[in-house]
Scaffold this motif. Structure first.
Motif, short mmCIF file in Angstrom:
data_model
loop_
_atom_site.label_atom_id
_atom_site.label_comp_id
_atom_site.label_asym_id
_atom_site.label_seq_id
_atom_site.Cartn_x
_atom_site.Cartn_y
_atom_site.Cartn_z
N GLN A 16 0.84 -1.20 0.00
CA GLN A 16 0.00 0.00 0.00
C GLN A 16 0.88 1.25 0.00
OE1 GLN A 16 -3.31 -0.35 -0.54
NE2 GLN A 16 -2.74 -2.52 -0.67
N PRO A 18 2.87 3.92 -3.20
CA PRO A 18 3.09 4.17 -4.63
C PRO A 18 4.43 3.60 -5.10
CG PRO A 18 2.42 6.20 -3.50
CD PRO A 18 2.70 5.17 -2.44
N HIS A 112 -2.02 4.47 -4.93
CA HIS A 112 -1.56 4.18 -3.58
C HIS A 112 -1.14 2.73 -3.34
CE1 HIS A 112 -3.03 8.16 -2.67
NE2 HIS A 112 -4.19 7.81 -3.19
N GLN A 152 5.46 4.09 4.04
CA GLN A 152 4.22 4.80 4.36
C GLN A 152 4.47 6.04 5.22
OE1 GLN A 152 1.85 1.61 6.01
NE2 GLN A 152 0.96 1.12 4.02
#
Length: 154
Positions: A16, A18, A112, A152
């Motif tokens: 999760q 890019p 994402h 993240q």
């Protein structure tokens, strides 16, 4: 990509994060130190010269011992594919004891999320079996988890 079951190992995940952030993490020493080896082991040094034939030299600390791994990049497609090996060192000098070639494939699924595929190619079935016995799936899975958690935060 066609895999050889005798010599290749593969890990696939959906992260999760890019693809461009994953790429930056894998190609920047300051980021690589946060996820590159399964904890509690750590990456203590990394020297990257990001171009085909450029160095990808790392030093790990494993149970109090330092392990040096020098290699080169073979192929780079920014944000999509990263291939490196310890078969050669910078200047295409053959390594004395090569272990594998790593292929990372990144496929953006949406803004994402990224399909993350890590492939370890070995020179023979014995080296593949040794890597699997060492814990390829759990170790590289932990690295993927650490990468996702760290990326993240960026």
């Amino acid at each position: 990509m066609i895999l050889d079951a005798d010599t290749d190992l593969q890990l696939e995940r959906t992260l999760q994060v890019p693809a461009d952030v994953i790429w930056r993490c894998w190609t920047t020493p300051e980021h690589l130190k946060h996820f590159f080896v399964p904890r509690p082991h750590k990456l203590v040094s990394c020297d990257i010269d990001l171009h085909p034939g450029g160095r990808f030299n790392t030093v790990f600390e494993v149970e109090g011992n330092e392990m040096r791994n020098d290699g080169v990049f073979l192929e780079l497609i920014p944000g999509r594919k990263l291939v490196f090996t310890d078969t050669y060192t910078e200047g295409w000098k053959p390594a004395e004891h090569p272990f594998m070639t790593a292929i990372l494939l990144l496929e953006p699924l949406n803004p994402h999320a990224t399909r993350y595929v890590a492939i370890a190619r070995h020179r023979n079935a014995e080296a593949r079996a040794e890597h699997e016995k060492m814990g390829f799936h759990s170790g590289w899975g932990m690295v993927a988890d650490q990468l996702e958690a760290y990326a993240q935060t960026l």
